[in-house]
Design an enzyme around this catalytic site. Structure first.
Site, PDB file in Angstrom:
ATOM      1  N   GLN A 109       0.837  -1.198   0.000  1.00  0.00           N
ATOM      2  CA  GLN A 109       0.000   0.000   0.000  1.00  0.00           C
ATOM      3  C   GLN A 109       0.875   1.253   0.000  1.00  0.00           C
ATOM      4  O   GLN A 109       1.696   1.448   0.899  1.00  0.00           O
ATOM      5  CB  GLN A 109      -0.930   0.044   1.209  1.00  0.00           C
ATOM      6  CG  GLN A 109      -1.928   1.200   1.093  1.00  0.00           C
ATOM      7  CD  GLN A 109      -2.689   1.459   2.371  1.00  0.00           C
ATOM      8  OE1 GLN A 109      -2.101   1.753   3.395  1.00  0.00           O
ATOM      9  NE2 GLN A 109      -4.006   1.357   2.308  1.00  0.00           N
ATOM     10  N   TYR A 214      -6.243  10.441   4.179  1.00  0.00           N
ATOM     11  CA  TYR A 214      -4.869  10.705   3.776  1.00  0.00           C
ATOM     12  C   TYR A 214      -4.814  11.475   2.453  1.00  0.00           C
ATOM     13  O   TYR A 214      -5.838  11.827   1.878  1.00  0.00           O
ATOM     14  CB  TYR A 214      -4.084   9.401   3.732  1.00  0.00           C
ATOM     15  CG  TYR A 214      -3.969   8.742   5.090  1.00  0.00           C
ATOM     16  CD1 TYR A 214      -3.376   9.412   6.160  1.00  0.00           C
ATOM     17  CD2 TYR A 214      -4.466   7.459   5.324  1.00  0.00           C
ATOM     18  CE1 TYR A 214      -3.274   8.830   7.418  1.00  0.00           C
ATOM     19  CE2 TYR A 214      -4.370   6.864   6.576  1.00  0.00           C
ATOM     20  CZ  TYR A 214      -3.777   7.556   7.619  1.00  0.00           C
ATOM     21  OH  TYR A 214      -3.691   6.974   8.866  1.00  0.00           O
ATOM     22  N   ARG A 262      -7.756   1.850  -2.406  1.00  0.00           N
ATOM     23  CA  ARG A 262      -8.564   1.847  -1.177  1.00  0.00           C
ATOM     24  C   ARG A 262      -9.267   3.194  -1.108  1.00  0.00           C
ATOM     25  O   ARG A 262      -8.625   4.243  -0.941  1.00  0.00           O
ATOM     26  CB  ARG A 262      -7.714   1.607   0.068  1.00  0.00           C
ATOM     27  CG  ARG A 262      -8.587   1.395   1.308  1.00  0.00           C
ATOM     28  CD  ARG A 262      -7.826   0.840   2.497  1.00  0.00           C
ATOM     29  NE  ARG A 262      -8.630  -0.172   3.174  1.00  0.00           N
ATOM     30  CZ  ARG A 262      -8.402  -0.624   4.391  1.00  0.00           C
ATOM     31  NH1 ARG A 262      -7.371  -0.173   5.087  1.00  0.00           N
ATOM     32  NH2 ARG A 262      -9.175  -1.552   4.924  1.00  0.00           N
ATOM     33  N   GLY A 365      -8.804  -7.051   9.123  1.00  0.00           N
ATOM     34  CA  GLY A 365      -7.666  -6.369   9.717  1.00  0.00           C
ATOM     35  C   GLY A 365      -7.536  -6.694  11.185  1.00  0.00           C
ATOM     36  O   GLY A 365      -6.685  -7.502  11.594  1.00  0.00           O
ATOM     37  N   ARG A 366      -8.374  -6.082  12.000  1.00  0.00           N
ATOM     38  CA  ARG A 366      -8.317  -6.339  13.442  1.00  0.00           C
ATOM     39  C   ARG A 366      -8.537  -7.817  13.784  1.00  0.00           C
ATOM     40  O   ARG A 366      -7.898  -8.321  14.721  1.00  0.00           O
ATOM     41  CB  ARG A 366      -9.318  -5.441  14.167  1.00  0.00           C
ATOM     42  CG  ARG A 366      -8.874  -3.982  14.238  1.00  0.00           C
ATOM     43  CD  ARG A 366      -9.825  -3.124  15.041  1.00  0.00           C
ATOM     44  NE  ARG A 366     -11.021  -2.777  14.288  1.00  0.00           N
ATOM     45  CZ  ARG A 366     -12.067  -2.135  14.803  1.00  0.00           C
ATOM     46  NH1 ARG A 366     -12.063  -1.779  16.088  1.00  0.00           N
ATOM     47  NH2 ARG A 366     -13.104  -1.840  14.057  1.00  0.00           N
ATOM     48  N   CYS A 389     -11.897 -10.553  17.556  1.00  0.00           N
ATOM     49  CA  CYS A 389     -11.671  -9.148  17.888  1.00  0.00           C
ATOM     50  C   CYS A 389     -12.935  -8.605  18.537  1.00  0.00           C
ATOM     51  O   CYS A 389     -14.037  -8.792  18.024  1.00  0.00           O
ATOM     52  CB  CYS A 389     -11.356  -8.367  16.618  1.00  0.00           C
ATOM     53  SG  CYS A 389     -11.498  -6.579  16.802  1.00  0.00           S
TER      54      CYS A 389
END
Length: 696
Positions: A109, A214, A262, A365-366, A389
């Protein structure tokens, strides 16, 4: 993989394609940053071990964490990957080779933080590396300064972070300047060259980070892009930055090198009281369609930014799959594959969202922080072994604290995170020797699991008829049901490894001595503090424990909660939901001092919707039959508030009475969790793990 599992999760474990790359299944580790790279941007052994643990457990696609493309104003944190120089190619290639051995494809990424950077990170990063190598004390000084960057920014003595326009982030609060056109074009080249380096390092593709606020998203969003040149204004102009990056990568890397974007398809500003600002879903769909036309190979659907963080990095209150509609909207409008996260925790949920055409790939992810073996367990019929999670956000909270110290993030339910290599194989020397554990909370269960894995006979004494300890209180406020997953999964793992739990059994010196234990571990938790305040022993006064365990039930009352920590706020919400009128009193000058901002952003709007009252800078000095007497901590003036009931939420103290009684009688004696030092779930689970792992 058995025929039964193939049928049950037929789509999840079927092959998939992104461009010309074939993936063995639809399970993706998305670009979740962990802060484990070397300071020079190369993969550390710690980072590679973290990735390799997940790859060897059946992961289909691994997308690295944020990888910087610019060394002057593009650093997101001290320990992140970089692709800014040809010297990064060979170390990255070594990592890719190790991951490819396990059959996992690797995308990188590419990232620039833009306005969501830190002013103290601006400046030539290689210079800091050289100083750090020559003078190790530099990093200690640097990490002390990073948390104070907001104050430095206010002085104007530091360089500004960069963005499409000089629109500062309300979360980061950094001095911000607009990029010049020359700088914009230079950054486009930075992204393109970084992609080429990934390709030369045998990476399977790249992902452009145009989400979570971002830089690329800042160009796409009308809220942050207010430029008057060809890179701002209309959607066509706002997309020019990313489209020129894409066309440049295609020219340099060829048509078969996959590009994922993304994309934040909805910034959710309306949900924080700013309707009409930023990207909303209709425009997000249009951006995705134009990206497809530009030749990208897949869209990784996400949302929000730092100012609306709870709408992409969800707290515990958010339901699983709550934003799957975003992925569905994109999938219905493009022909290329769609990746998405959507708070997926169980394989049956993942399979359902693939079957119902919400997405083509499942981003976890988590969940992969919590359990690196998620894919293997799901594909081999061991779904019940997955440690879920619980969305407690300790990963991000610890990341914010640890990154400024050059340390990686942590996971509340996985104490091995970041220590994969050191904890790869336990010493199996228990030989059936008995270890007595007092308390079946998270610390005790964590210890029981590991001791049993090592071959000890773990016998857990639990005075209640259930496991969980303090978590059986933490799960009682509204929207906290995921807490149950923590102790349920720990209990399951302990039993599977051979632990014995004796319910409704008080541990005594005599009963423990009967076992002739090799070691004794006390994990007796903690108890709510009752401060020595005048009137505290009246019948209309209780602690949060008595509210949460059901000992005291209140309805239709005016209730004062003393203490605005997260326990106090969550108990207040439960009381409000039960029909009580709420007053929250805090001695400090702000509500929940020290609490992670995301938790406050989550619970405070709900309390305000219940018309809860808040009083800060006042301490409780007396409780009367009709109310409470408060003292202003600044002026010393007193005020009286009428209340029907008072609930104390002023902290927890360790239950160490039994430990003091037992310790003199056993050579190997340990106190863990809240019984040793009051803390969070993460500290309790790790305390239990480390004590059990190191027992000799």
């Amino acid at each position: 993989m058995s025929d039964v599992i193939q049928k049950q999760y037929k789509l999840l474990f079927s092959e998939g394609r992104i461009g010309q790359v074939t993936l063995r299944n639809r399970v993706v580790l998305p670009p979740l940053e962990v802060g484990m790279a070397n300071f020079d941007g190369t993969p550390s052994e710690q980072l590679i071990s973290y990735y390799e643990e997940r790859a060897r457990n059946g992961l289909g696609l691994l997308i690295t964490g944020i990888t910087r493309v610019n060394e002057y104003h593009g650093a997101g944190l001290p320990r992140q990957l970089a692709m800014t120089n040809d010297r990064h190619i060979e170390p990255f290639a070594r990592m890719v080779k190790r991951l490819h051995v396990h059959g996992t494809k690797v995308f990188c990424q590419l990232h620039h933080p833009g306005r969501q950077s830190n002013s103290l990170m601006i400046g030539p990063w290689p210079l800091r590396e050289r100083i750090g190598r020559a003078w190790p004390g530099f990093w200690k000084l640097f990490f002390k300064l990073v948390p104070t960057a907001e104050k430095f920014a206010e002085t104007g003595l530091v360089r500004a972070v960069v963005a499409p326009s000089a629109v500062a982030c309300e979360y980061s609060k950094q001095k911000t300047r607009a990029l010049s056109k020359r700088e914009v074009r230079s950054l486009i080249k930075d992204f393109i060259q970084a992609a080429r380096r990934v390709q030369l390092a045998s990476g399977d593709g790249v992902e452009l980070h145009a989400a979570h606020g971002y830089l690329i998203q800042q160009f796409l969003s009308p809220h942050t892009n207010r430029r008057m040149d060809e890179y701002g204004g209309s959607l066509e102009n706002r997309m020019r930055f990313i489209l020129e990056i894409i066309s440049g990568i295609r020219r340099l890397c060829g048509p078969d090198f996959p590009i994922i974007v993304r994309l934040a398809v909805d910034e959710y500003y309306r949900c924080i009281g700013k309707p009409g600002q930023g990207i909303e879903l209709a425009q997000g769909v249009e951006i995705a369609k134009r990206l497809e036309q530009a030749g990208v190979d897949a869209i990784d659907v996400s949302s929000a930014n730092y100012e609306t963080m709870n709408y992409w990095l969800e707290p515990i209150s958010y339901e699983t799959g709550w934003r799957k509609n975003l992925a569905k909207a994109i999938k219905d409008n493009v022909r290329i594959p769609v990746l998405a996260a959507n708070v997926i925790r169980r394989p049956e949920q993942a399979e359902a969202q693939l079957r119902e055409a919400y997405q083509d790939f499942v981003c976890l992810g988590r969940p992969h922080l919590a359990d690196p073996a998620w894919s293997r367990k799901a594909s081999t019929g061991c779904e019940q072994d997955i440690k879920r999670c619980i969305s407690c956000l300790w990963c991000f909270e610890s990341f914010l604290a640890n990154a400024a110290q050059g340390e990686p993030l942590e996971c509340a339910v996985n104490p091995r995170l970041g220590r994969e290599r050191e904890t790869a194989e336990p010493l199996k020397n228990g030989s059936g020797r008995v270890v007595a554990i007092i308390g079946a909370g998270p610390a005790g269960l964590s210890a029981a699991e590991i001791l049993s894995l090592r071959g000890f006979k773990s016998i857990v004494f639990e005075k209640n008829a259930f496991v969980g300890g303090q978590l059986q209180l933490a799960n009682k406020p509204p929207k906290k049901e995921k807490i149950n997953w923590c102790f349920t999964d720990l209990y399951h793992a302990a039993l599977k490894n051979g632990a014995e739990v004796r319910f409704n059994t008080e541990a005594t010196l005599a009963s423990i001595k009967t076992l002739d234990p090799f070691a004794v571990i006390v994990a007796a938790g903690g108890s709510a503090i009752t401060p020595p305040i005048e009137g505290v022993k009246q019948s209309h006064v209780c602690t949060v424990t008595e509210i949460l365990d059901g000992t005291v039930s209140l309805k239709g009352k005016r209730v004062a909660i003393i203490g605005s920590g997260m326990t106090g706020l969550e108990t207040a919400e439960k009381l409000a939901e039960d029909g009580n009128r709420i007053l929250i009193v805090e001695m400090m000058d702000q509500i929940a001092p020290g609490a992670h901002s995301q938790h406050l952003d989550d619970v405070l709007p709900r309390l305000k919707a219940y018309a809860a009252d808040f009083i800060t800078s006042h301490k409780l000095i007396r409780i009367t039959a009709a109310g409470i007497i408060l003292e202003n901590t600044v002026s010393g003036q007193h005020r009286e508030e009428k209340t029907d009931h008072v609930v104390l939420s002023v902290g927890v103290r360790s239950n160490n009475k039994l430990a003091k009684e037992l310790e003199p009688h056993f050579a190997r004696f340990y106190t863990i969790g809240d019984a040793r030092k009051v803390g969070r779930i993460a500290q309790a689970v790790r305390d239990g793990f480390d004590t059990a792992w190191n027992l000799m």
